[in-house]
Every structure is written in structure tokens, then in C-alpha cells.
Design a protein around this motif. Structure first.
Motif, PDB file in Angstrom:
ATOM      1  N   MET A 275       6.113  -2.610  -0.562  1.00  0.00           N
ATOM      2  CA  MET A 275       6.137  -0.971  -0.220  1.00  0.00           C
ATOM      3  C   MET A 275       5.006  -1.020   0.940  1.00  0.00           C
ATOM      4  O   MET A 275       3.614  -0.894   0.689  1.00  0.00           O
ATOM      5  N   LYS A 276       5.528  -0.616   2.062  1.00  0.00           N
ATOM      6  CA  LYS A 276       4.542  -0.310   3.173  1.00  0.00           C
ATOM      7  C   LYS A 276       4.418   1.070   3.723  1.00  0.00           C
ATOM      8  O   LYS A 276       5.487   1.772   3.785  1.00  0.00           O
ATOM      9  N   GLU A 277       3.265   1.657   3.465  1.00  0.00           N
ATOM     10  CA  GLU A 277       2.991   3.140   3.751  1.00  0.00           C
ATOM     11  C   GLU A 277       3.497   3.314   5.240  1.00  0.00           C
ATOM     12  O   GLU A 277       2.400   2.404   6.210  1.00  0.00           O
ATOM     13  N   ILE A 278       4.178   3.996   5.783  1.00  0.00           N
ATOM     14  CA  ILE A 278       4.374   4.397   7.205  1.00  0.00           C
ATOM     15  C   ILE A 278       3.565   5.782   7.338  1.00  0.00           C
ATOM     16  O   ILE A 278       2.832   5.953   8.325  1.00  0.00           O
TER      17      ILE A 278
ATOM     18  N   LEU B 180      -1.870  16.804  -2.636  1.00  0.00           N
ATOM     19  CA  LEU B 180      -2.250  16.129  -3.692  1.00  0.00           C
ATOM     20  C   LEU B 180      -0.942  15.587  -4.503  1.00  0.00           C
ATOM     21  O   LEU B 180       0.304  15.985  -4.129  1.00  0.00           O
ATOM     22  N   SER B 181      -1.115  14.676  -5.570  1.00  0.00           N
ATOM     23  CA  SER B 181      -0.221  14.358  -6.387  1.00  0.00           C
ATOM     24  C   SER B 181       0.560  15.538  -6.966  1.00  0.00           C
ATOM     25  O   SER B 181       0.001  16.639  -7.548  1.00  0.00           O
ATOM     26  N   ARG B 182       1.981  15.553  -6.859  1.00  0.00           N
ATOM     27  CA  ARG B 182       2.809  16.647  -7.296  1.00  0.00           C
ATOM     28  C   ARG B 182       3.750  16.301  -8.552  1.00  0.00           C
ATOM     29  O   ARG B 182       4.195  15.145  -8.722  1.00  0.00           O
ATOM     30  N   ASP B 183       3.498  17.145  -9.409  1.00  0.00           N
ATOM     31  CA  ASP B 183       4.144  16.968 -10.870  1.00  0.00           C
ATOM     32  C   ASP B 183       5.653  16.651 -10.718  1.00  0.00           C
ATOM     33  O   ASP B 183       6.487  17.388  -9.878  1.00  0.00           O
ATOM     34  N   GLY B 184       6.166  15.413 -11.336  1.00  0.00           N
ATOM     35  CA  GLY B 184       7.692  15.462 -11.062  1.00  0.00           C
ATOM     36  C   GLY B 184       8.044  14.502  -9.929  1.00  0.00           C
ATOM     37  O   GLY B 184       9.154  13.819  -9.962  1.00  0.00           O
ATOM     38  N   ILE B 185       7.271  14.752  -9.039  1.00  0.00           N
ATOM     39  CA  ILE B 185       7.495  13.861  -7.785  1.00  0.00           C
ATOM     40  C   ILE B 185       6.465  12.493  -7.699  1.00  0.00           C
ATOM     41  O   ILE B 185       7.119  11.494  -7.336  1.00  0.00           O
ATOM     42  N   ASP B 186       5.168  12.676  -7.885  1.00  0.00           N
ATOM     43  CA  ASP B 186       4.013  11.703  -7.471  1.00  0.00           C
ATOM     44  C   ASP B 186       3.681  11.008  -8.822  1.00  0.00           C
ATOM     45  O   ASP B 186       3.106  10.169  -9.001  1.00  0.00           O
ATOM     46  N   HIS B 187       3.844  11.938 -10.031  1.00  0.00           N
ATOM     47  CA  HIS B 187       3.438  11.513 -11.495  1.00  0.00           C
ATOM     48  C   HIS B 187       4.294  11.799 -12.328  1.00  0.00           C
ATOM     49  O   HIS B 187       5.129  12.896 -12.084  1.00  0.00           O
TER      50      HIS B 187
ATOM     51  N   ASN C 200       0.913  -1.352   0.007  1.00  0.00           N
ATOM     52  CA  ASN C 200      -0.088   0.020   0.108  1.00  0.00           C
ATOM     53  C   ASN C 200       0.763   1.281  -0.033  1.00  0.00           C
ATOM     54  O   ASN C 200       0.334   2.672   0.044  1.00  0.00           O
ATOM     55  N   GLY C 201       2.094   1.180   0.069  1.00  0.00           N
ATOM     56  CA  GLY C 201       3.072   2.109   0.075  1.00  0.00           C
ATOM     57  C   GLY C 201       3.451   2.868  -1.464  1.00  0.00           C
ATOM     58  O   GLY C 201       3.153   2.213  -2.319  1.00  0.00           O
ATOM     59  N   LYS C 202       3.888   4.012  -1.527  1.00  0.00           N
ATOM     60  CA  LYS C 202       4.162   4.541  -2.587  1.00  0.00           C
ATOM     61  C   LYS C 202       5.684   4.173  -3.133  1.00  0.00           C
ATOM     62  O   LYS C 202       6.210   3.717  -2.476  1.00  0.00           O
ATOM     63  N   GLY C 203       5.613   4.011  -4.467  1.00  0.00           N
ATOM     64  CA  GLY C 203       6.998   3.661  -4.991  1.00  0.00           C
ATOM     65  C   GLY C 203       7.220   2.465  -5.701  1.00  0.00           C
ATOM     66  O   GLY C 203       8.167   1.999  -6.280  1.00  0.00           O
ATOM     67  N   LYS C 204       5.893   1.665  -5.916  1.00  0.00           N
ATOM     68  CA  LYS C 204       5.797   0.516  -6.946  1.00  0.00           C
ATOM     69  C   LYS C 204       6.388   0.769  -8.461  1.00  0.00           C
ATOM     70  O   LYS C 204       7.265   0.030  -8.928  1.00  0.00           O
ATOM     71  N   THR C 205       5.527   1.822  -8.867  1.00  0.00           N
ATOM     72  CA  THR C 205       5.940   1.859 -10.340  1.00  0.00           C
ATOM     73  C   THR C 205       7.206   2.852 -10.397  1.00  0.00           C
ATOM     74  O   THR C 205       7.994   2.502 -11.279  1.00  0.00           O
TER      75      THR C 205
END
Length: 178
Positions: free
Chosen positions: A158-161, A171-178, A18-23
Motif C-alpha cells: 500500500m503506497k501513500e500517494i 484526523l482518524s474518522r469513525d467508520g472510515i479510518d477506524h 506506508n499507505g492506508k488500507g492494510k488492515t
């Protein structure tokens, strides 16, 4: 359960949880492989928006990205068009896996497509089992079933802490999250 000899063949990686970073992790491997001269194919399930990672094809000529999504499904139930897109995508990826033209094949968010019942576990397993054994495969997405985890050679969760969306409302930020 299907078992395989893995010493002389491409390995199967899974990035789940459930954490960020898989893709992001999969794209990192893709760039590393491309820089080593390998051919890389990324099949993005569920996704339709041209996220920044899809733009890397403008700079790296041995990378192909194809999307098999019909728009955001966070706030809606998947429909027949979503299922058809995922089914066609998996069929195309299965063919690519069999042919062995690409050294690395990434099935991005395919476990989400599985979770949403757009594709079946049997279809995914058949594609993996019938692949050219030299192809390295990376599977990403939440909700990966245990049988697929058991089949893989490398699994990272990926575990969300803590996430700034939950703590700061970012929210999703350009260049960081997408």
C-alpha cells in the motif's frame, strides 16, 4: 531461505507499505472467508483500542478477534509490558496456526511489533513454518522485512500517494479510518 511447496496448502499474504488500507484489506478477506463458512482468527498486535473492525464479531459468529497491545506507542518507547503482550500474543497465534482450527489467521500489525523489537523474525518464521499447512495466513503492517516478503505467496504494498491527514489535517474518522 526457507522454500515451500505451495500448491496444496493455505497461502501466506502480506499487506505492507506506508499507505492506508492494510488492515482494511485483511478485514475484507476475513469477512469474505466468514461468509463462505470459514473460521477466521484475527490477532491484532500493538492495538488495544476497540476499533470498529473489532465489532464485527457481534455480527459474525465464525470470527474471533484478540488484541495483543498495551495502548498507543506512537509517542512513547515500548516497555516490558508491551513486549510481554506481543510475545504472549505470538505464542498464542503460533499455537492457533499449528492447531488448524481456523481456516484463516490474520496477524495484524505484526510487522510493526517486529520493527519495534517486541517479537523476532525468527519467532514469526517458526510460527509460519510450523503452522497447519491448510491455514491461510495474512500478515499486515509497515516495515515488512525482505526475507518475509520472499517467503510469502502474495505481497501487496500500500503506497501513500496522498492522504487527507497531510493535505487537510483530517484526523482518524469513525467508520472510515477506524
Amino acid at each position: 531461505m526457507i522454500t515451500r511447496k505451495t500448491a496444496d496448502c493455505g497461502q501466506i499474504h502480506i499487506y505492507t507499505g506506508n499507505g492506508k488500507g492494510k488492515t482494511t484489506a485483511a478485514v475484507g478477506v476475513a469477512i469474505r472467508a466468514c461468509m463462505a463458512g470459514m473460521q477466521v482468527f484475527v490477532g491484532q498486535f500493538i492495538k488495544q483500542m476497540k476499533y470498529n473492525e473489532t465489532l464485527v464479531v457481534n455480527y459474525i459468529n465464525n470470527l474471533t478477534v484478540k488484541q495483543y497491545g498495551c495502548g498507543c506507542m506512537i509517542m512513547r518507547v515500548p516497555n516490558e509490558e508491551d513486549k510481554e503482550s506481543a510475545q504472549n500474543g505470538l505464542a498464542e497465534c503460533a499455537k492457533i496456526l499449528r492447531e488448524g482450527k481456523y481456516d484463516v489467521v490474520i496477524l495484524d500489525e505484526i510487522t510493526i511489533a517486529l520493527y519495534m523489537e517486541l517479537v523476532s523474525l525468527e519467532q514469526i518464521m517458526e510460527a509460519l513454518e510450523n503452522r497447519n499447512k491448510n491455514v491461510e495466513v495474512i500478515i499486515t503492517g509497515r516495515y515488512c522485512p525482505q526475507s518475509l516478503i520472499d517467503y510469502a505467496d502474495l505481497v501487496t504494498e500500500m503506497k501513500e500517494i496522498k492522504h487527507y491527514y497531510n493535505t487537510k489535517g483530517l484526523l482518524s474518522r469513525d467508520g472510515i479510518d477506524h
